[in-house]
Design a protein around this motif. Structure first.
Motif, PDB file in Angstrom:
ATOM      1  N   GLY A 171       3.033   5.579  -7.569  1.00 49.85           N
ATOM      2  CA  GLY A 171       2.305   6.232  -8.643  1.00 49.85           C
ATOM      3  C   GLY A 171       3.155   6.570  -9.836  1.00 49.85           C
ATOM      4  O   GLY A 171       2.664   7.156 -10.793  1.00 49.85           O
ATOM      5  N   GLN A 224     -16.240   3.582 -14.066  1.00 54.91           N
ATOM      6  CA  GLN A 224     -15.139   2.629 -13.858  1.00 54.91           C
ATOM      7  C   GLN A 224     -13.932   3.313 -13.250  1.00 54.91           C
ATOM      8  O   GLN A 224     -13.309   2.797 -12.321  1.00 54.91           O
ATOM      9  N   GLU A 225     -13.614   4.528 -13.743  1.00 52.30           N
ATOM     10  CA  GLU A 225     -12.454   5.246 -13.218  1.00 52.30           C
ATOM     11  C   GLU A 225     -12.687   5.698 -11.787  1.00 52.30           C
ATOM     12  O   GLU A 225     -11.783   5.684 -10.953  1.00 52.30           O
ATOM     13  N   ASP A 247      -2.462   8.857  -9.712  1.00 49.63           N
ATOM     14  CA  ASP A 247      -2.519   9.030 -11.151  1.00 49.63           C
ATOM     15  C   ASP A 247      -3.804   9.740 -11.568  1.00 49.63           C
ATOM     16  O   ASP A 247      -3.834  10.432 -12.577  1.00 49.63           O
ATOM     17  N   PHE A 271     -14.598   4.197  -9.614  1.00 43.00           N
ATOM     18  CA  PHE A 271     -14.508   2.998  -8.794  1.00 43.00           C
ATOM     19  C   PHE A 271     -13.053   2.692  -8.458  1.00 43.00           C
ATOM     20  O   PHE A 271     -12.688   2.447  -7.306  1.00 43.00           O
ATOM     21  N   TYR A 272     -12.215   2.726  -9.507  1.00 44.12           N
ATOM     22  CA  TYR A 272     -10.792   2.455  -9.328  1.00 44.12           C
ATOM     23  C   TYR A 272     -10.175   3.464  -8.366  1.00 44.12           C
ATOM     24  O   TYR A 272      -9.429   3.113  -7.452  1.00 44.12           O
ATOM     25  N   TYR A 306      -1.098  10.738  -2.065  1.00 41.14           N
ATOM     26  CA  TYR A 306      -1.250  10.817  -3.516  1.00 41.14           C
ATOM     27  C   TYR A 306       0.018  11.316  -4.186  1.00 41.14           C
ATOM     28  O   TYR A 306       0.483  10.742  -5.138  1.00 41.14           O
ATOM     29  N   PHE A 345     -17.590  -3.877  -2.219  1.00 40.16           N
ATOM     30  CA  PHE A 345     -17.906  -3.516  -3.594  1.00 40.16           C
ATOM     31  C   PHE A 345     -19.157  -2.648  -3.677  1.00 40.16           C
ATOM     32  O   PHE A 345     -19.197  -1.670  -4.428  1.00 40.16           O
ATOM     33  N   PHE A 355     -11.318   2.778  -4.788  1.00 35.94           N
ATOM     34  CA  PHE A 355     -10.665   1.595  -4.248  1.00 35.94           C
ATOM     35  C   PHE A 355      -9.230   1.899  -3.850  1.00 35.94           C
ATOM     36  O   PHE A 355      -8.789   1.554  -2.750  1.00 35.94           O
ATOM     37  N   ILE A 356      -8.493   2.565  -4.758  1.00 35.24           N
ATOM     38  CA  ILE A 356      -7.085   2.851  -4.481  1.00 35.24           C
ATOM     39  C   ILE A 356      -6.957   3.791  -3.282  1.00 35.24           C
ATOM     40  O   ILE A 356      -6.013   3.710  -2.501  1.00 35.24           O
ATOM     41  N   THR A 384       0.808  -1.226   0.000  1.00 34.01           N
ATOM     42  CA  THR A 384       0.000   0.000   0.000  1.00 34.01           C
ATOM     43  C   THR A 384       0.836   1.268   0.000  1.00 34.01           C
ATOM     44  O   THR A 384       0.335   2.336   0.353  1.00 34.01           O
ATOM     45  N   GLY A 395       2.247   2.642  -2.859  1.00 31.98           N
ATOM     46  CA  GLY A 395       1.597   3.313  -3.975  1.00 31.98           C
ATOM     47  C   GLY A 395       2.308   4.559  -4.459  1.00 31.98           C
ATOM     48  O   GLY A 395       1.773   5.652  -4.364  1.00 31.98           O
ATOM     49  N   THR A 398      -7.953   1.677   0.152  1.00 37.04           N
ATOM     50  CA  THR A 398      -6.936   0.749   0.629  1.00 37.04           C
ATOM     51  C   THR A 398      -5.655   1.474   0.995  1.00 37.04           C
ATOM     52  O   THR A 398      -4.668   0.834   1.322  1.00 37.04           O
ATOM     53  N   THR A 399      -5.672   2.803   0.962  1.00 33.57           N
ATOM     54  CA  THR A 399      -4.544   3.685   1.268  1.00 33.57           C
ATOM     55  C   THR A 399      -3.341   3.481   0.368  1.00 33.57           C
ATOM     56  O   THR A 399      -2.234   3.896   0.692  1.00 33.57           O
ATOM     57  N   ILE A 400      -3.543   2.842  -0.795  1.00 31.06           N
ATOM     58  CA  ILE A 400      -2.428   2.731  -1.733  1.00 31.06           C
ATOM     59  C   ILE A 400      -2.133   4.113  -2.281  1.00 31.06           C
ATOM     60  O   ILE A 400      -1.037   4.620  -2.165  1.00 31.06           O
ATOM     61  N   GLY A 401      -3.126   4.741  -2.910  1.00 35.97           N
ATOM     62  CA  GLY A 401      -2.996   6.129  -3.323  1.00 35.97           C
ATOM     63  C   GLY A 401      -1.943   6.389  -4.371  1.00 35.97           C
ATOM     64  O   GLY A 401      -0.936   7.027  -4.090  1.00 35.97           O
ATOM     65  N   PHE A 402      -2.144   5.909  -5.596  1.00 36.02           N
ATOM     66  CA  PHE A 402      -1.162   6.138  -6.648  1.00 36.02           C
ATOM     67  C   PHE A 402      -1.025   7.620  -6.946  1.00 36.02           C
ATOM     68  O   PHE A 402       0.059   8.123  -7.089  1.00 36.02           O
ATOM     69  N   GLN A 450      -6.241  12.630 -11.191  1.00 39.52           N
ATOM     70  CA  GLN A 450      -6.245  13.959 -10.604  1.00 39.52           C
ATOM     71  C   GLN A 450      -7.674  14.410 -10.364  1.00 39.52           C
ATOM     72  O   GLN A 450      -8.514  14.262 -11.234  1.00 39.52           O
TER      73      GLN A 450
END
Lengths: 191, 395
Positions: A43, B320-321, B337, B323-324, B123, B300, B327-328, A39, A41, B331-335, B339
């Motif tokens: 980017g 779809q975007e 990408d 939702f993605y 982010y 979901f 989700f990101i 997690t 991430g 889950t605290t991933i946080g890419f 904006q």
């Protein structure tokens, strides 16, 4: 001008001159998977196609608990190692309860050195960052915030040795396990 | 006596509710205050950054002008030349040349940044550039992340109790429907016998909940008959011991209830119970036991709700975007990408985000437990090459 910059940033992944961590070959995808399931991430790489995103969602859904299990087991391993050491030293020198506290503090300081204070030296040597920037990067990575302003292996002008990526992945794994252990200890102390 | 105790009872109930809600509200309030303080600090430090046009910036602009001056009118030729020359120039690009710090680091921007720090989403669309900003960011994260974790665990207890209650009610309903169906199909004379036996077999998690004689126990455990004698005895002894423990537990709680009916002790009880509740944080979470597929379904559905509303004001995101993105984030991933055009509106969804992170956190915890159980089974299977008998205990 902003649009050109944006286009460049999204187009760089299509060109062949970026580093291996900046495009979707095996190393880059492996690094991306690691950054997803821990997690963090960053980017710097993220899926653009719809199919890639759907797969990423399911991958993260199963990968993150798996990663948590791994971190817990590594943490337990490290803890049992420290206690083993303490037991050994207690028997050898016949110290009483003070030994365990001393050993624990010692272990904490060594791990702090190993995971937070030494890696910035490696990063400043290999990436050309200053020590502060390396320390900032280590901290932001180990707490899984992962801004992405600093990412290892993204400079196309530098050559990275073969062992570099693997060592950094190992560091991330053990460092996160250690940090989780420290947080658990702190919470236990507060209770 | 009875007339005067009515308003007193109402007052007591209000007080009870207040003291029950108080610790949870305390945590959330402290987190909100922490976020606001951080936003003020960062907007002051990073917003007042001196923007001096550096040498690199001027060289970059000059290079760009010279390239565009030397282009011919042919479009396809231009593309090749442009790509080649601009690649080297853009390698020297630095993000901070083109952003106005006052616009990005206003109060709401800094608030958004602080939220991405202590939720560990990160982010990366805004990040500190000054040296003080970076040190402050690390210090802020060091205290903010455990605070966030505490809030999450605390609210997770509430969510876990709600979830497990709903799930248990659902299971009871399911059993009732099943039992009534069986009653209508078979003869009702045998119904009482089969009902008790079936309830015993179905509640494999709950175990023995009616006092049964040993003969009935032996009859119902038909699987035991196929096993060698020594295992059967061990099983029966273990079940009897477990049942004895249940009875002693019941009698103990009864005695405590009798003691607490004293009025003088009631007054002091609320404070001690509040303080005790602080120790119980996280215990409900550990006891949760619902199927993991249900949790995934809940996730979901939850994300789809947000993904349906988000495109209303973020016009360049479709379902779809969105939702993605949700989700990101959850889950605290946080890419980073994707904006956001209006980060402020996303802040208004902060309650939704906290509950969403809750649900994801619980699902991951459950997933962890299931994985460990799975690994244990695999290892015991590989190690002993014998299928262990299924143990039915009250939990």
């Amino acid at each position: 001008l902003q649009d050109i910059i944006q286009a460049y940033k999204s187009g760089i992944t299509l060109q062949g001159n970026s580093t291996s961590l900046g495009r979707w070959d095996f190393s880059g995808s492996f690094f991306f998977s690691i950054s997803t399931i821990t997690t963090i991430g960053y980017g710097n790489l993220s899926p653009n196609t719809a199919a890639g995103r759907v797969f990423c969602v399911f991958f993260a859904l199963f990968g993150i608990p798996l990663n948590l299990v791994l971190l817990n087991s590594i943490g337990q391993l490290m803890l049992s190692g420290v206690q083993h050491c303490a037991h050994h030293l207690e028997e050898k020198f016949h110290w009483q309860k003070k030994a365990t506290l001393l050993i624990r503090i010692c272990a904490l300081l060594t791990c702090l050195l190993l995971f937070l204070l030494l890696p910035p030296v490696l990063f400043s040597a290999k990436e050309g960052w200053s020590y502060e920037e390396g320390f900032y990067y280590s901290f932001i990575t180990l707490t899984t915030i992962g801004f992405g302003d600093y990412v290892i292996g993204m400079n196309p002008d530098r050559t990275y040795p073969g062992w570099y990526k693997n060592v950094v992945s190992l560091w991330i794994l053990f460092g996160m396990a250690w940090l989780a252990l420290v947080i658990k200890f702190c919470i236990n102390l507060l209770e | 006596m009875a007339l005067t105790s009515q308003p007193l009872r109402g007052k007591k109930r209000c007080k009870k509710i207040f003291w029950a809600v108080f610790p949870h509200a305390c945590f959330i309030l402290s987190l909100v205050i922490y976020a606001f303080l951080g936003a003020l600090m960062f907007s002051h430090i990073e917003g007042n950054r001196k923007v001096n046009s550096s040498e690199g910036y001027r060289n970059f602009l000059q290079g760009l002008w010279s390239i565009s001056k030397n282009l011919s009118d042919n479009m396809t030729e231009n593309e090749e030349v442009f790509k080649e020359k601009i690649y080297n120039l853009l390698g020297t690009f630095q993000h901070e040349w083109f952003v106005d710090p006052k616009k990005i680091w206003n109060f709401f921007g800094s608030l958004f940044f602080c939220c991405t720090v202590f939720t560990t989403v990160g982010y990366g669309n805004t990040y500190p550039i000054t040296r003080t900003g970076k040190y402050l960011c690390m210090l802020y994260a060091l205290f903010g992340i455990p605070l966030m974790f505490l809030v999450l665990t605390d609210m997770g207890d509430i969510l876990a109790t709600v979830l497990s209650k709903c799930y248990n009610e659902f299971r009871k309903l399911q059993e009732k429907i099943l039992a009534s169906k069986l009653c209508s199909v078979f003869m009702c004379k045998k119904e009482s016998e089969t009902k008790s036996r079936r309830s015993l077999l179905m509640n494999s998690k709950v175990g023995i909940n009616e006092p049964l004689s040993i003969v009935e126990v032996l009859k119902s455990q038909s699987a035991l008959k196929r096993k060698p004698g020594q295992y059967r005895n061990a099983e029966i002894f273990e079940m009897l011991i477990a049942r004895e423990k249940e009875y002693t537990k019941l009698s103990r709680t009864k005695s405590i209830e009798r003691w607490s009916s004293c009025p003088e002790l009631e007054r002091g009880k609320t404070m001690t119970s509040v303080i005790e509740n602080f120790d119980k944080i996280g215990k409900e979470l550990e006891k949760l036991d619902v199927p993991i597929l249900l949790m995934i379904l809940v996730i979901f559905v939850y994300i789809s709700c947000a993904a349906a509303i988000l495109p209303k004001w973020e016009t360049n995101l479709d379902f779809q975007e969105a939702f993605y993105f949700c989700f990101i984030t959850l889950t605290t991933i946080g890419f980073g990408d994707t904006q956001l055009q209006h980060p402020r509106f996303f802040l208004f969804l902060s309650l939704y985000i906290i509950i969403g992170m809750e649900i994801v956190f619980i699902a991951f915890k459950l997933g962890q437990d299931r994985l460990i159980v799975f690994y244990k089974k695999v290892i015991s299977f590989c190690g002993e090459k014998k299928i262990m008998p299924k143990k039915i205990y009250p939990k």
